[in-house]
Design an enzyme around this catalytic site. Sequence first.
Site, PDB file in Angstrom:
ATOM      1  N   HIS A  89       7.844 121.844  -7.197  1.00  0.00           N
ATOM      2  CA  HIS A  89       7.393 123.151  -7.661  1.00  0.00           C
ATOM      3  C   HIS A  89       8.199 123.681  -8.841  1.00  0.00           C
ATOM      4  O   HIS A  89       7.845 124.709  -9.419  1.00  0.00           O
ATOM      5  CB  HIS A  89       7.448 124.170  -6.525  1.00  0.00           C
ATOM      6  CG  HIS A  89       6.476 123.897  -5.427  1.00  0.00           C
ATOM      7  ND1 HIS A  89       5.126 123.781  -5.646  1.00  0.00           N
ATOM      8  CD2 HIS A  89       6.659 123.699  -4.096  1.00  0.00           C
ATOM      9  CE1 HIS A  89       4.507 123.541  -4.496  1.00  0.00           C
ATOM     10  NE2 HIS A  89       5.416 123.470  -3.541  1.00  0.00           N
ATOM     11  N   ARG A 141      14.277 117.123  -5.030  1.00  0.00           N
ATOM     12  CA  ARG A 141      13.096 117.282  -4.178  1.00  0.00           C
ATOM     13  C   ARG A 141      11.948 116.661  -4.976  1.00  0.00           C
ATOM     14  O   ARG A 141      11.496 117.221  -5.974  1.00  0.00           O
ATOM     15  CB  ARG A 141      12.833 118.754  -3.868  1.00  0.00           C
ATOM     16  CG  ARG A 141      11.888 118.945  -2.638  1.00  0.00           C
ATOM     17  CD  ARG A 141      10.473 119.241  -3.027  1.00  0.00           C
ATOM     18  NE  ARG A 141      10.314 120.548  -3.622  1.00  0.00           N
ATOM     19  CZ  ARG A 141      10.083 121.695  -2.931  1.00  0.00           C
ATOM     20  NH1 ARG A 141       9.927 121.675  -1.634  1.00  0.00           N
ATOM     21  NH2 ARG A 141       9.955 122.841  -3.581  1.00  0.00           N
TER      22      ARG A 141
END
Length: 266
Positions: free
Chosen positions: A44, A85
């Site tokens: 994100h 991530r």
Amino acid sequence: MNNFAARLRAREHLVGYWVMLDAPPATERIARLGYDYVVLDAQHGLLSTRGILDGLMAIDAAAAGPVVDPSAGSGVRDATVGLVRVEANNATPIGRALDAGAAGVIVPLVDSGEDAARAVQAAKYPPSGIRSFGPARSGLRIGPVPAEADAATVVLAMIETAAGLTNVEEICATPGLDGIYVGPSDLCLAVGGKFPGDPEVRGEFDAAVVHIAEVAAAAGVAAGIHTNDGPTAKRRLTEGYTFATVSSDLDHLQGVAADHLAVVRG
């Protein structure tokens, strides 16, 4: 070799920070503060593949300077490591992050033991996994002997969906998985929340958070969670979590700017 992987596997308390912006000088400053790890968010966050590489180089560069942490004292501590991530549970982004020099990967949307096993396979070299040998930058600092790289890097599975919560026991039992990581925004939606932090499901959410930590402890794996601030991170560590991440650069930038504006106009 940095002791981060061994410390995480031993379930020591570790504190990290979250980076969403492609701003290497800012990331380097954060990595000098004394956090145990800094996560670069490729799912994100606003980071390209080049941004991930530059961020990891900035974190490593910070290790060359003194730790800017008034609470650290004069004792010796491990340098901050960079985690990524990744954007998906897929061998390509997992391998790319590790080749760039990440000390570990956080894999999103892990719903089952099978998903967790696939993440571990992607992060480990044969015969333990399927990671292709091409360490690029990581060979300069992690390895390049495959077994050494496997020992020095960690694989963390996110628990953030209804299926992941249901199957958390089998996920934690996955051979080679070093730990789990709670994504509280998605977990809140998974337990029926209309939006992250929905107070109507506070009880269900809190129960899930406690349950996840208990399962990880029983399995002997690390348990991490994202938090909005230092006090919450500290509380989670007292509640059974072994590592906690504090907020993000984007949130802090907005929050501090808003606070200063409020003072000026107040």
